[in-house]
Design an enzyme around this catalytic site. Structure first.
Site, PDB file in Angstrom:
ATOM      1  N   GLY A  62       0.754  -1.253   0.000  1.00 43.91           N
ATOM      2  CA  GLY A  62       0.000   0.000   0.000  1.00 43.91           C
ATOM      3  C   GLY A  62       0.779   1.294   0.000  1.00 43.91           C
ATOM      4  O   GLY A  62       0.177   2.359   0.086  1.00 43.91           O
ATOM      5  N   TRP A  64       2.319   2.974  -2.362  1.00 37.52           N
ATOM      6  CA  TRP A  64       1.995   3.896  -3.472  1.00 37.52           C
ATOM      7  C   TRP A  64       0.640   4.561  -3.217  1.00 37.52           C
ATOM      8  O   TRP A  64       0.473   5.744  -3.456  1.00 37.52           O
ATOM      9  CB  TRP A  64       1.975   3.136  -4.808  1.00 37.52           C
ATOM     10  CG  TRP A  64       3.342   2.935  -5.407  1.00 37.52           C
ATOM     11  CD1 TRP A  64       4.536   2.859  -4.743  1.00 37.52           C
ATOM     12  CD2 TRP A  64       3.648   2.795  -6.806  1.00 37.52           C
ATOM     13  NE1 TRP A  64       5.564   2.672  -5.637  1.00 37.52           N
ATOM     14  CE2 TRP A  64       5.043   2.622  -6.906  1.00 37.52           C
ATOM     15  CE3 TRP A  64       2.890   2.766  -7.966  1.00 37.52           C
ATOM     16  CZ2 TRP A  64       5.690   2.445  -8.140  1.00 37.52           C
ATOM     17  CZ3 TRP A  64       3.530   2.592  -9.194  1.00 37.52           C
ATOM     18  CH2 TRP A  64       4.914   2.433  -9.275  1.00 37.52           C
ATOM     19  N   ASP A  82      -5.655  -5.184  -5.560  1.00 37.47           N
ATOM     20  CA  ASP A  82      -4.608  -6.213  -5.440  1.00 37.47           C
ATOM     21  C   ASP A  82      -5.270  -7.555  -5.186  1.00 37.47           C
ATOM     22  O   ASP A  82      -6.357  -7.624  -4.615  1.00 37.47           O
ATOM     23  CB  ASP A  82      -3.617  -5.898  -4.307  1.00 37.47           C
ATOM     24  CG  ASP A  82      -2.269  -6.569  -4.547  1.00 37.47           C
ATOM     25  OD1 ASP A  82      -1.297  -5.863  -4.885  1.00 37.47           O
ATOM     26  OD2 ASP A  82      -2.174  -7.822  -4.440  1.00 37.47           O
ATOM     27  N   ASP A  98      -8.075 -10.123  -8.845  1.00 36.91           N
ATOM     28  CA  ASP A  98      -7.196 -10.027 -10.011  1.00 36.91           C
ATOM     29  C   ASP A  98      -7.817  -9.023 -10.987  1.00 36.91           C
ATOM     30  O   ASP A  98      -8.936  -9.242 -11.467  1.00 36.91           O
ATOM     31  CB  ASP A  98      -7.103 -11.426 -10.640  1.00 36.91           C
ATOM     32  CG  ASP A  98      -6.165 -11.465 -11.828  1.00 36.91           C
ATOM     33  OD1 ASP A  98      -6.002 -10.424 -12.516  1.00 36.91           O
ATOM     34  OD2 ASP A  98      -5.598 -12.540 -12.079  1.00 36.91           O
ATOM     35  N   ASP A 123       2.362  -1.085 -10.218  1.00 33.36           N
ATOM     36  CA  ASP A 123       3.619  -1.662  -9.719  1.00 33.36           C
ATOM     37  C   ASP A 123       3.441  -3.185  -9.690  1.00 33.36           C
ATOM     38  O   ASP A 123       4.072  -3.878  -8.906  1.00 33.36           O
ATOM     39  CB  ASP A 123       3.880  -1.100  -8.310  1.00 33.36           C
ATOM     40  CG  ASP A 123       5.319  -1.230  -7.863  1.00 33.36           C
ATOM     41  OD1 ASP A 123       6.211  -1.361  -8.718  1.00 33.36           O
ATOM     42  OD2 ASP A 123       5.561  -1.189  -6.637  1.00 33.36           O
ATOM     43  N   LYS A 163       5.569  -0.406 -13.935  1.00 29.69           N
ATOM     44  CA  LYS A 163       6.856  -1.093 -13.809  1.00 29.69           C
ATOM     45  C   LYS A 163       6.957  -2.174 -14.880  1.00 29.69           C
ATOM     46  O   LYS A 163       5.983  -2.863 -15.166  1.00 29.69           O
ATOM     47  CB  LYS A 163       6.925  -1.750 -12.434  1.00 29.69           C
ATOM     48  CG  LYS A 163       8.124  -2.672 -12.275  1.00 29.69           C
ATOM     49  CD  LYS A 163       8.383  -3.012 -10.854  1.00 29.69           C
ATOM     50  CE  LYS A 163       7.352  -3.971 -10.280  1.00 29.69           C
ATOM     51  NZ  LYS A 163       7.561  -4.167  -8.842  1.00 29.69           N
TER      52      LYS A 163
HETATM   53  C1  LIG Z   1       5.620  -5.011  -5.878  1.00 25.39           C
HETATM   54  S1  LIG Z   1       4.023  -5.293  -5.210  1.00 25.39           S
HETATM   55  C2  LIG Z   1       3.343  -3.666  -5.178  1.00 25.39           C
HETATM   56  C3  LIG Z   1       3.920  -2.764  -4.109  1.00 25.39           C
HETATM   57  C4  LIG Z   1       3.090  -1.496  -3.946  1.00 25.39           C
HETATM   58  N1  LIG Z   1       3.253  -0.604  -5.095  1.00 25.39           N
HETATM   59  C5  LIG Z   1       3.466  -0.699  -2.712  1.00 25.39           C
HETATM   60  O1  LIG Z   1       3.997   0.401  -2.851  1.00 25.39           O
HETATM   61  O2  LIG Z   1       3.187  -1.154  -1.592  1.00 25.39           O
HETATM   62  C6  LIG Z   1       3.206  -6.045  -6.564  1.00 25.39           C
HETATM   63  C7  LIG Z   1       1.765  -6.466  -6.266  1.00 25.39           C
HETATM   64  O3  LIG Z   1       1.124  -6.848  -7.504  1.00 25.39           O
HETATM   65  C8  LIG Z   1       0.070  -7.732  -7.130  1.00 25.39           C
HETATM   66  N2  LIG Z   1      -0.479  -8.421  -8.316  1.00 25.39           N
HETATM   67  C9  LIG Z   1       0.179  -9.204  -9.190  1.00 25.39           C
HETATM   68  N3  LIG Z   1      -0.644  -9.633 -10.160  1.00 25.39           N
HETATM   69  C10 LIG Z   1      -1.871  -9.093  -9.914  1.00 25.39           C
HETATM   70  C11 LIG Z   1      -3.132  -9.143 -10.562  1.00 25.39           C
HETATM   71  N4  LIG Z   1      -3.304  -9.859 -11.695  1.00 25.39           N
HETATM   72  N5  LIG Z   1      -4.180  -8.455 -10.041  1.00 25.39           N
HETATM   73  C12 LIG Z   1      -4.020  -7.755  -8.888  1.00 25.39           C
HETATM   74  N6  LIG Z   1      -2.834  -7.655  -8.222  1.00 25.39           N
HETATM   75  C13 LIG Z   1      -1.779  -8.316  -8.718  1.00 25.39           C
HETATM   76  C14 LIG Z   1       0.737  -8.649  -6.127  1.00 25.39           C
HETATM   77  O4  LIG Z   1      -0.214  -9.316  -5.325  1.00 25.39           O
HETATM   78  C15 LIG Z   1       1.628  -7.659  -5.345  1.00 25.39           C
HETATM   79  O5  LIG Z   1       1.015  -7.266  -4.140  1.00 25.39           O
END
Ligand SMILES: C[S@@+](CC[C@H](N)C(=O)[O-])C[C@H]1O[C@@H](n2cnc3c(N)ncnc32)[C@H](O)[C@@H]1O
Length: 216
Positions: A62, A64, A82, A98, A123, A163
């Site tokens: 969280g 961002w 997420d 998703d 991200d 990203k």
């Molecule tokens: C690097 S983390 C994000 C960190 C976040 N920007 C922060 O600042 O706290 C990447 C996130 O992408 C989510 N994610 C990956 N594929 C996803 C999808 N298809 N739908 C929703 N979330 C997804 C993962 O569960 C993970 O929590």
């Protein structure tokens, strides 16, 4: 195998302890060092304004969304999506699921309530398998789906930040996103570790034309 994993996790802990952005995040209320990448992108590209409608894809844990909520203020709207649940953030609408699944998109669109977002930030990162080709393909699928979502929902002056990873798929990601937006640039904020292939795309002004999130 066990020994290898132990020494790898020891190296990870040592790197975290030394990392100035990890220390800075711990000393603040931010949940992740990732926030400093977004802050640096904002400093360079002036992404946020008060009152904006922002969608944060892949938002957990969280940081961002925390940053975005401060920047847009109480008159703005943040919708954070997420697959994982995460602690509530004041002023942020959270959706668990998703973002590529139709029922989740429906909930997201309901939360938008007819508003066009000004900014979509992504991200997103897949669960890594360790098999390079599989991880590259999963990463490309995510960023392209996020770009399609952004291009289909943003207003004409909207922006998309995502990203992705430099590597064999990078040219194809850039070209797919390049087709969806009038302008796009690649950024490497200094908070992103030099040893990591991660970079960020900043794209603006969707070309429009009703793209679907799941079409490839
Ligand atoms: C690097 S983390 C994000 C960190 C976040 N920007 C922060 O600042 O706290 C990447 C996130 O992408 C989510 N994610 C990956 N594929 C996803 C999808 N298809 N739908 C929703 N979330 C997804 C993962 O569960 C993970 O929590």
């Amino acid at each position: 195998m066990g020994t290898k994993r132990t020494s790898r996790s020891r190296a990870w802990v040592a790197r975290q302890e030394k990392d100035p952005y990890v220390r800075k995040a711990r000393a603040s209320a931010y949940r992740s060092r990732a926030v400093y990448k977004l802050e640096q992108l904002h400093q360079k590209d002036r992404l946020f304004r008060r009152g904006m409608v922002v969608v944060d894809l892949g938002a957990a844990p969280g940081s961002w969304s925390q940053y975005a909520a401060v920047k847009v203020g109480s008159e703005g709207v943040i919708i954070a999506v997420d697959r994982l649940s995460f602690q509530p953030i004041a002023g942020v609408i959270q959706i668990q699921g998703d973002f590529m699944h139709a029922p989740v998109l429906e909930v997201l669109d309901k939360a938008l309530d007819g508003r066009e977002p000004d900014l979509v930030i992504s991200d997103l990162a897949p669960n890594l398998t360790g098999v390079h080709s599989v991880d590259q393909a999963a990463t490309e699928d995510l960023v392209v789906a996020a770009g399609r979502f952004a291009a289909s929902r943003l207003g004409p002056k909207g922006a998309f930040v995502a990203k992705f990873f430099e590597g064999s798929q990078a040219a194809s990601v850039r070209s797919e996103i390049g087709d969806l937006f009038q302008r796009s640039q690649v950024r490497k904020p200094s908070a992103s570790r030099a040893s990591s292939a991660e970079v960020y795309l900043v794209a603006r002004n969707p070309v429009g034309g009703g793209v679907s999130v799941t079409d490839r």
